[in-house]
Design a protein around this motif. Structure first.
Motif, PDB file in Angstrom:
ATOM      1  N   THR A 428       0.816  -1.215   0.000  1.00  0.00           N
ATOM      2  CA  THR A 428       0.000   0.000   0.000  1.00  0.00           C
ATOM      3  C   THR A 428       0.846   1.261   0.000  1.00  0.00           C
ATOM      4  N   GLY A 472      -9.831  -4.667  11.776  1.00  0.00           N
ATOM      5  CA  GLY A 472     -10.178  -3.387  11.165  1.00  0.00           C
ATOM      6  C   GLY A 472      -9.074  -2.874  10.252  1.00  0.00           C
ATOM      7  N   ASP A 473      -7.835  -2.921  10.725  1.00  0.00           N
ATOM      8  CA  ASP A 473      -6.712  -2.485   9.884  1.00  0.00           C
ATOM      9  C   ASP A 473      -6.560  -3.393   8.661  1.00  0.00           C
ATOM     10  N   MET A 475      -8.924  -5.068   7.059  1.00  0.00           N
ATOM     11  CA  MET A 475      -9.969  -4.775   6.068  1.00  0.00           C
ATOM     12  C   MET A 475      -9.681  -3.476   5.318  1.00  0.00           C
ATOM     13  N   ASN A 476      -9.111  -2.499   6.004  1.00  0.00           N
ATOM     14  CA  ASN A 476      -8.754  -1.254   5.312  1.00  0.00           C
ATOM     15  C   ASN A 476      -7.660  -1.494   4.271  1.00  0.00           C
ATOM     16  N   TYR A 477      -6.655  -2.300   4.643  1.00  0.00           N
ATOM     17  CA  TYR A 477      -5.610  -2.649   3.675  1.00  0.00           C
ATOM     18  C   TYR A 477      -6.212  -3.347   2.455  1.00  0.00           C
ATOM     19  N   LYS A 479      -9.287  -3.352   1.340  1.00  0.00           N
ATOM     20  CA  LYS A 479     -10.174  -2.489   0.554  1.00  0.00           C
ATOM     21  C   LYS A 479      -9.375  -1.568  -0.353  1.00  0.00           C
ATOM     22  N   ARG A 480      -8.279  -1.056   0.163  1.00  0.00           N
ATOM     23  CA  ARG A 480      -7.443  -0.155  -0.644  1.00  0.00           C
ATOM     24  C   ARG A 480      -6.751  -0.903  -1.771  1.00  0.00           C
ATOM     25  N   ASP A 489     -12.118   5.063  -6.452  1.00  0.00           N
ATOM     26  CA  ASP A 489     -11.203   5.373  -5.350  1.00  0.00           C
ATOM     27  C   ASP A 489     -10.970   6.871  -5.316  1.00  0.00           C
ATOM     28  N   SER A 491      -9.394   8.493  -2.813  1.00  0.00           N
ATOM     29  CA  SER A 491      -8.327   8.847  -1.893  1.00  0.00           C
ATOM     30  C   SER A 491      -7.286   9.695  -2.587  1.00  0.00           C
ATOM     31  N   ASP A 527     -18.239  -2.415  -0.744  1.00  0.00           N
ATOM     32  CA  ASP A 527     -17.156  -1.971  -1.621  1.00  0.00           C
ATOM     33  C   ASP A 527     -16.526  -3.136  -2.379  1.00  0.00           C
TER      34      ASP A 527
END
Length: 787
Positions: A428, A472-473, A475-477, A479-480, A489, A491, A527
């Protein structure tokens, strides 16, 4: 006078007494004296050349004489020496006839004299020396032999200087002789190694000293002998190393009195450990040399696999992990196989080697900044953990073995997830600004992520062991990473472009994590559905992995989930379009998923109707938007599955049959269909393509009777293939492309009709506006006053 004479008399020092004479037979010479003389022949050789006769003459004592007689003898010898000194330079009187007279000052006349010539003097000196030194017979014989040997030696050396270059035959013969000598030396060393090895295997304790002798062969100048020595020592160590780790005795233990058996065992263990340490040091030293690299790695891997519990296993593990990502396929496979064996058979080392290996792999990935061969992380898939590892202990008794195993497994799992999260973070962080991501990026600028695929596979396997605090961290990784390069996206930065397969794996892992922790986790996966909806059209056969797409379809769409009607209809329409564009294996997986969605969502079967106005318009969006990126905004319920008509004429009989069966589905909810997953469907047709031949003598029809609304049995079997006539295939393809052409022509005519209708409507509107303007003008004229 007598006293004065006594004072002036010189003191005479007599020579020392000679040692007593001893027979040579009685003389005993020690071995040390003989060894000393042999080692110092160059310095002691002068002894054989001593003149014993002269020595005896000088030290001979004059016996029977008094002191006065000795003094008189001394004075006599002194006077005689002075006389000889005066006569050393003899003169020769010149004949008066040959020389002129010389008159002195006192009036006397005399003739000149001169000394002897240097040549005469030298001859006289030589004669004098000869007269003084007389050689004995043995010495003359030795001198004669020596002169003969020197003459022969000079005679041999003389032709060598004038020797001609050897002929090719002679040179070849010399090379053959040299090779034979080398082979003989190699064979002798080989036999010696075999003897030492057999003796050690037969009785290790009695022949343990032979290990150091065998270790010397590993230091030989011949590389073949070195390799042979390393392999021979490997076989010996594998056999004689005990099943426990050796602990050398302390100083206090050495001071204690023990039995002979204990002393013998201590000597055996210390010698074994010392030789084993020297062997490992030699292996690690030769590892850097390309000539011995393969042999050394094989020895290290074999030792670690055979005796992982023994001393110095950390050094072996370090060497194996260091080569686990080698560019050499042979070396890399050896090391990976060894690490997998350690993870699988933990009974050999009790789990200690597993913990150490996982830690070393984590450090190795960190040092190389995640730029390693995928096999470096793929080996972690061979790990196994207890299912109750994350649960608190229920048993009342505290078993130390169980606690130790749980502790080691916890440390291992922590190191594994540390490695996986480091790879995700590194991927990432390899990002570019969104403005650059929307533009054209040169090939290679985005870089590669070789460890991402095995990392995602490992996260999917061990998803049920992830701590809830880190989900949680994670899932964020994911998703990105899944939204890499997509327009949705928003961001500030986007991850560098990933492959379709890698993005699909991120979606798969997210669903596995969610389902493994369903009781304690509530995560919105919308998403990931959006990403799958877009990735279906980005898929390219040959570039991307079809089995990954099939797995994503199964986990996200087929695994007993009730989807929203708009979303289900969008995926049904998208999969039908996908089936028209790609190969039979991908099309089969998509159609199986489409059929499953229609089974679960009865209202979506309205897409099978062919009304004049299209499909059902009861949805919130009345017009179908095929290019919408969100499935909930596509309005797919307003469309018709016209793709099934084309797929029913597909060249592959299995696909055409399945498309026809889907077209004939009705709105009944109690229909029974043959269950097959998208993965199995993809696999079956992938294997069939290898033997599938569309050319045949005729068509063969299946004898299975079809029930109403039931799919044929050919869907579940990959062996029931039908032969297809080439003319019939050509006919079907012709009809297919004619239909496509008609559809495109209809679309073109419809577009022209719409444009014409719009023009007419604008014209009518223009006429109305103009008419109203004229009417207003007339009214204004009437209202004007008349002058």
């Amino acid at each position: 006078m007598g006293k004065s004479k006594g004072k002036q008399r010189k003191q005479i020092i007599l020579p020392p007494d000679l040692p007593p004479e001893i027979n040579e037979d009685e003389i005993e010479v020690s071995d040390e004296d003989i060894q000393f003389v042999d080692e110092n022949k160059d310095y002691a050789g002068f002894v054989s050349r001593l003149d014993t006769h002269s020595i005896n003459k000088q030290v001979t004592r004059v016996e029977g004489l008094s002191e006065d007689a000795l003094e008189a003898l001394y004075e006599k010898r002194r006077k005689k020496a002075l006389e000889q000194k005066e006569n050393e330079k003899p003169v020769v009187q010149v004949d008066p006839v040959d020389a002129l007279p010389v008159k002195s000052l006192d009036g006397q006349i005399y003739y000149r004299t001169f000394s002897q010539t240097a040549e005469v003097a030298e001859n006289e000196e030589e004669n004098e020396d000869k007269s003084v030194v007389k050689l004995t017979k043995p010495e003359r014989r030795a001198k004669l032999k020596k002169s003969k040997k020197e003459a022969k030696k000079q005679a041999k050396e003389l032709p060598k200087t004038e020797e001609v270059q050897p002929t090719p035959q002679e040179a070849a013969l010399a090379e053959v002789k040299e090779d034979l000598t080398v082979e003989e030396a190699f064979e002798s060393k080989k036999c010696k190694l075999a003897e030492l090895g057999m003796a050690l295997l037969a009785d290790p304790q009695s022949n343990i000293k032979s290990l150091k002798e065998m270790l010397q062969f590993a230091k030989d100048a011949d590389p073949s002998v070195v390799k042979l020595g390393l392999l021979s020592l490997l076989a010996v160590f594998k056999d004689i190393i005990p099943g426990y780790r050796i602990r050398l005795p302390t100083e206090k233990e050495l001071e204690m009195k023990v039995s002979k058996e204990v002393k013998k065992m201590r000597f055996y263990e210390s010698t074994l450990l010392s030789a084993y340490k020297g062997y490992l040091q030699k292996l690690l030293a030769l590892e850097k040399q390309p000539m011995f690299h393969h042999v050394v790695v094989r020895c290290i891997c074999t030792l670690l696999d055979a005796v992982p519990h023994f001393n110095f296993s950390q050094s072996l593990l370090g060497a194996v992990v260091r080569n686990i990502g080698s560019s050499d396929d042979v070396v890399r496979r050896l090391c990976c196989t060894t690490i997998k064996s350690l993870f699988t058979y933990e009974g050999k080392h009790g789990g200690e080697a597993t913990v150490e290996a996982v830690r070393l792999i984590a450090d190795h990935v960190k040092v190389h900044d995640c730029q390693l061969h995928p096999d470096s992380v793929e080996v972690l898939m061979s790990l196994s953990f207890d299912e109750d590892l994350g649960k608190p202990e229920v048993a009342e008794g505290n078993d130390k073995d169980i606690e130790e195993r749980k502790r080691m497994q916890s440390e291992t799992l922590s190191a594994v997830f540390e490695t996986y999260f480091r790879i995700l973070r590194h991927t990432t962080q390899s990002s570019v600004p969104s403005s650059e991501a929307n533009g054209i990026i040169t090939p290679g600028a985005s870089g590669t992520h070789p460890l991402l695929a095995p990392c995602l596979s490992g996260l999917g396997k061990f998803s049920h062991l992830i701590d809830l605090d880190y989900i949680g961290d994670l899932m964020n990784y994911l998703k990105r990473l899944a939204s890499s390069g997509s327009n949705s996206d928003s961001s500030a930065q986007k991850v560098q472009n990933l492959t379709v397969s890698e993005r699909l794996r991120c979606c798969i892992v997210a669903f596995k994590v969610m389902r493994s922790n369903l009781d304690a986790l509530n995560v919105d996966l919308q998403d990931f559905f959006v990403q799958l909806y877009n990735l279906v059209l980005e898929y390219r056969p040959g570039r991307d992995q079809g089995e990954v797409l099939a797995e994503a379809l199964k986990i996200m769409l087929c695994d007993d989930r009730q989807h929203d009607m708009q979303k289900a209809a969008a995926f049904v329409k998208r999969l039908a379009t996908f089936s028209l564009c790609f190969g039979s294996a991908e099309s089969m997986a998509a159609l199986v998923t489409l059929r499953h969605l229609l089974q679960k969502n009865v209202k979506c079967r309205n897409l099978l109707e062919n009304d004049a106005g299209g499909g059902s318009v009861s949805g919130s969006i009345a017009k179908y938007q095929p290019y919408a990126s969100d499935p909930n905004l596509s309005g797919a319920l307003a469309s018709v599955l016209w793709e099934l008509n084309l797929l029913s004429k597909h060249y592959h009989p299995t696909i055409s049959t399945l498309a026809s069966s889907i077209s004939s589905m009705n709105t009944a909810q109690n229909q029974v269909y043959l269950s097959i997953s998208p993965q199995q469907a993809f696999k079956n047709l992938s294997l069939e393509q290898e033997s599938f031949n569309p050319k045949g003598s005729g068509t063969q029809k299946s004898n299975n009777k079809r029930k109403r609304g039931t799919a044929p049995s050919t869907l579940g079997s990959s062996t029931e293939l039908t032969s297809i006539d080439e003319n019939e295939v050509s006919k079907k393809l012709t009809e297919h492309f004619m239909l496509l052409r008609d559809i495109k022509e209809n679309e073109r005519l419809r577009g022209e009709l719409n444009r014409t209708t719009s023009s007419l409507e604008l014209y009518e509107e223009y006429k109305k506006q103009r008419k109203s303007a004229k009417h207003k003008t007339k009214k204004s004229k009437k209202l004007l006053p008349v002058n």
